[in-house]
Motif scaffolding. Structure first.
Motif, PDB file in Angstrom:
ATOM      1  N   ARG A   1     150.106  15.682 -58.904  1.00 28.88           N
ATOM      2  CA  ARG A   1     150.851  15.980 -57.671  1.00 28.88           C
ATOM      3  C   ARG A   1     149.988  16.587 -56.572  1.00 28.88           C
ATOM      4  N   HIS A   2     148.714  16.228 -56.549  1.00 25.92           N
ATOM      5  CA  HIS A   2     147.820  16.754 -55.515  1.00 25.92           C
ATOM      6  C   HIS A   2     147.586  15.750 -54.393  1.00 25.92           C
ATOM      7  N   GLY A   3     148.131  14.536 -54.529  1.00 25.46           N
ATOM      8  CA  GLY A   3     147.999  13.540 -53.477  1.00 25.46           C
ATOM      9  C   GLY A   3     146.722  12.727 -53.516  1.00 25.46           C
TER      10      GLY A   3
ATOM     11  N   THR B   1     151.278  12.545 -43.547  1.00 23.00           N
ATOM     12  CA  THR B   1     150.277  13.603 -43.649  1.00 23.00           C
ATOM     13  C   THR B   1     148.880  12.982 -43.592  1.00 23.00           C
ATOM     14  N   ALA B   2     147.877  13.839 -43.474  1.00 23.49           N
ATOM     15  CA  ALA B   2     146.490  13.351 -43.453  1.00 23.49           C
ATOM     16  C   ALA B   2     146.163  12.622 -44.749  1.00 23.49           C
TER      17      ALA B   2
ATOM     18  N   LYS C   1     145.463   7.276 -47.719  1.00 31.17           N
ATOM     19  CA  LYS C   1     145.790   6.573 -48.965  1.00 31.17           C
ATOM     20  C   LYS C   1     146.666   5.330 -48.770  1.00 31.17           C
ATOM     21  N   ILE C   2     147.378   5.232 -47.646  1.00 30.56           N
ATOM     22  CA  ILE C   2     148.330   4.142 -47.442  1.00 30.56           C
ATOM     23  C   ILE C   2     147.926   3.328 -46.226  1.00 30.56           C
ATOM     24  N   ALA C   3     147.925   2.015 -46.372  1.00 24.04           N
ATOM     25  CA  ALA C   3     147.580   1.129 -45.268  1.00 24.04           C
ATOM     26  C   ALA C   3     148.558   1.327 -44.097  1.00 24.04           C
TER      27      ALA C   3
ATOM     28  N   GLY D   1     157.539   2.528 -43.757  1.00 24.88           N
ATOM     29  CA  GLY D   1     158.231   3.703 -44.298  1.00 24.88           C
ATOM     30  C   GLY D   1     157.727   4.158 -45.653  1.00 24.88           C
ATOM     31  N   TRP D   2     156.611   3.586 -46.121  1.00 16.73           N
ATOM     32  CA  TRP D   2     156.067   4.014 -47.419  1.00 16.73           C
ATOM     33  C   TRP D   2     155.391   5.372 -47.279  1.00 16.73           C
ATOM     34  N   ARG D   3     155.662   6.241 -48.244  1.00 16.99           N
ATOM     35  CA  ARG D   3     155.086   7.585 -48.263  1.00 16.99           C
ATOM     36  C   ARG D   3     154.718   7.967 -49.694  1.00 16.99           C
ATOM     37  N   LEU D   4     153.989   9.066 -49.846  1.00 19.58           N
ATOM     38  CA  LEU D   4     153.678   9.619 -51.163  1.00 19.58           C
ATOM     39  C   LEU D   4     154.725  10.680 -51.495  1.00 19.58           C
TER      40      LEU D   4
END
Length: 613
Positions: free
Chosen positions: A40-42, A59-60, A65-67, A74-77
């Protein structure tokens, strides 16, 4: 405090959560656990969710991490996204519950049954004025063993049990000690479970202790994975607050679920299960017992308990017979655990005249070399690459995972678990694609992925078109979706595999040095564990996961050897003595303490058969 309504799709589950918590924490509250390989550290970028109605920006970490096109969708971690209002969260299919078939392979063990649990149906003579022996002494006289100690709760129930059952009862004994008393004849109802607690999966088989027959088997992912894919992440999590207790309860609850499933399949009562034989690596069993694993993670890598011991099931929260025992096999060291001891037991390596190698490939690849009556063991820090972590499109071997890649008529082909569109690469697919690209000349001996221009000369324009450049170097696109790369192999992915296979190969070389033999003298290699059993042997040798000097005829699949060893411990009361002999023979080699490890590791990084001999 502001509350937000969260709807999870496709579960169609709605809950109210306090604003300010992460989506991952909301998933916890909803009981919809999600994998978090990095704890859970991203940093792994694996906990992707599609957020509908989210008004916050990325977030940074998410930007890295995401294109961009996926961020716009709308994709997020889940571990990075903070809930600030009502929203719907769509969970991608992670293949939860899809367990590698190799894990569930029926064992082929054949052995004489001599279980630790024995039941004795006794018909005692009633006391008379001429026979005034106490109830316990009367019972003990009918048993085929002497017992110097007895639990107080047994003595408390004995008078009523005898007189309510016409002095007929069944004594349940574990290794010559009465652990329970039951009215009438229950000798036919005697069961036990063999359990393998893996970092990734948990397997439970149910057995009739009178016959040894396997009645049912159940398996699931280890629920602790939501707090990290590897043992170091879980150790780190266990050190915070009451998290150690949380991890212990998670695994105990999962074991209870699997036991319940197996008992239901077999049509038996859980109260008739008297013994669990449990194996796992050192950290997994520390967490199962609720023991602090802190010092396994730091030099000199020492655990709290290595010896094999029995514990009361009820003390661990296991819901079977109230008097049931849990038998744990011993560990060798902090990173060579009871699962490897069980594997040595299952393969018979400790008594074989042949020089053999046992390799259990995981986050820490445990390796045992057996020859000349000696056993040498080491643990190679392979990392979680083969389990999908630290790989750009890596995932578990579940629905949507590319599990096989092959070349036919100069074209690449692949298969997907679940026969659906490709979502990512699991460990076996990762090895396959690298092996094929090596053979096609698209990866050189240093591990460098060729440019599109270089590839056109080597493999032709069609394959060269799959190569593209990004900010972090070249990548090879295996599968597309909507004209966008869906599954790809990056230069960084190749480096992760090089690091993993180099650690394993260096470990093998150092063990052969200690034994004073050459790699060519190894007569058999047993690949153990769920990953080892789905590896393409030829491709594993091509990438250097197996020594190039080894003939493939020497390589065998050992099945889930840890689970088989747990079964042997369940069904043979004398296994403890055999295991003590294994521990006595085994010498643990700490690779980080070897002056030659760096040189061996560096040489093993190359994809070059001559260097890797």
């Amino acid at each position: 405090m502001k509350e937000c309504k969260i709807t999870f799709l496709p579960l169609k589950k709605e809950i109210l959560v306090p604003a300010g918590i992460s989506v991952m924490e909301a998933l916890d509250l909803a009981g919809a656990a999600m994998e978090a390989p990095c704890g859970r550290h991203g940093t792994c970028g694996k906990c992707l969710v599609l957020c509908h109605g989210y008004t916050g920006g990325p977030t940074a970490t998410e930007l890295s991490k995401i294109a961009a096109v996926r961020l716009a969708q709308g994709w997020r971690l889940a571990c990075q996204t903070i809930i600030n209002g009502d929203m719907a969260i769509e969970l991608p299919d992670q293949g939860l519950g899809q367990v590698i078939k190799g894990v569930l392979m029926q064992s082929s063990i054949k052995l004489e049954i001599k279980p630790a649990i024995r039941k004795y149906h006794l018909h005692l003579k009633r006391p008379t004025l001429s026979d005034q022996r106490a109830d316990w002494e009367r019972l003990q006289a009918e048993l085929p063993f002497d017992q110097a100690r007895v639990e107080l709760n047994i003595l408390k129930e004995l008078p009523h049990l005898l007189r309510n059952n016409d002095f007929k009862l069944t004594a349940v004994a574990c290794k010559g000690q009465v652990i329970a008393l039951e009215g009438q004849d229950t000798t036919s109802d005697s069961y036990g479970c063999a359990i393998d607690i893996g970092t990734t999966t948990v397997v439970c088989s149910l057995h009739d202790l009178n016959t040894g027959k396997q009645l049912a088997i159940a398996s699931a992912f280890n629920p602790q994975r939501m707090y990290g894919a590897d043992i170091l992440s879980r150790i780190d999590f266990s050190l915070q607050g009451d998290n150690l207790g949380k991890l212990q309860k998670l695994i105990a609850d999962q074991i209870n679920i699997l036991i319940s499933e197996a008992a239901l399949k077999a049509g038996i009562l859980q109260e008739n299960i008297y013994l669990l034989s449990v194996v796992g690596n050192t950290t997994m069993l520390h967490l199962f017992l609720g023991l602090l694993p802190r010092y396994i993670a730091v030099p000199p890598f020492v655990g709290t308990l290595y010896a094999g011991m029995n514990f009361k099931a009820k003390e661990l929260g296991i819901q079977i017979n109230k008097a049931a025992e849990v038998s744990l096999l011993p560990h060798v060291a902090g990173y060579v655990g009871a699962d490897i001891v069980a594997g040595v037991l299952a393969t018979g390596a400790y008594q074989s005249k042949k020089t053999s190698l046992l390799i259990d490939v995981g986050t820490n690849a445990e390796i045992v070399l057996a020859a000349q009556g000696s056993l040498y063991a080491c643990s190679a820090a392979a990392g979680p690459a083969f389990e999908g972590a630290n790989i750009s499109c890596g995932m578990r071997a579940g629905t949507g995972a590319v599990d096989k890649v092959w070349t036919e008529n100069g074209k690449l082909h692949y298969s997907v678990i679940g026969e659906c569109s490709a979502q990512g690469l699991c460990g076996s697919g990762l090895i396959d694609i690298i092996a094929n690209l090596l053979q096609l000349g698209l990866i050189d001996s240093t591990g460098r992925l060729l440019t599109r221009e270089e590839a056109a000369e080597v493999a032709g324009p069609e394959l060269a078109e799959r190569l593209q450049e990004n900010d972090n170097g070249n990548e090879f696109v295996l599968a597309m979706e909507n004209d966008l790369p869906k599954v790809r192999l990056t230069q960084g992915d190749i480096r992760q595999v090089q690091l993993a296979k180099a650690a394993i190969l260096a470990g093998i070389r150092i063990l052969t040095k200690e034994m004073g033999i050459s790699i060519e003298e190894i007569e058999r290699i047993n690949l153990a564990g769920s990953f080892g059993n789905v590896l393409n042997r030829e491709n594993a040798r091509t990438v250097g996961l197996l020594p190039p000097a080894i003939s493939l005829s020497k390589v065998a699949y050992a099945g889930n050897s840890a689970h088989i060893g747990a079964q042997m411990n369940l069904l043979r009361a004398d296994t403890g003595e055999v295991v003590k002999e294994i521990i006595r023979k085994m010498k643990y080699i700490e690779l980080s303490d070897r002056v030659d490890f760096t040189e061996e590791f560096t040489n093993a990084m190359f994809f070059d058969a001559e260097i890797n001999l």
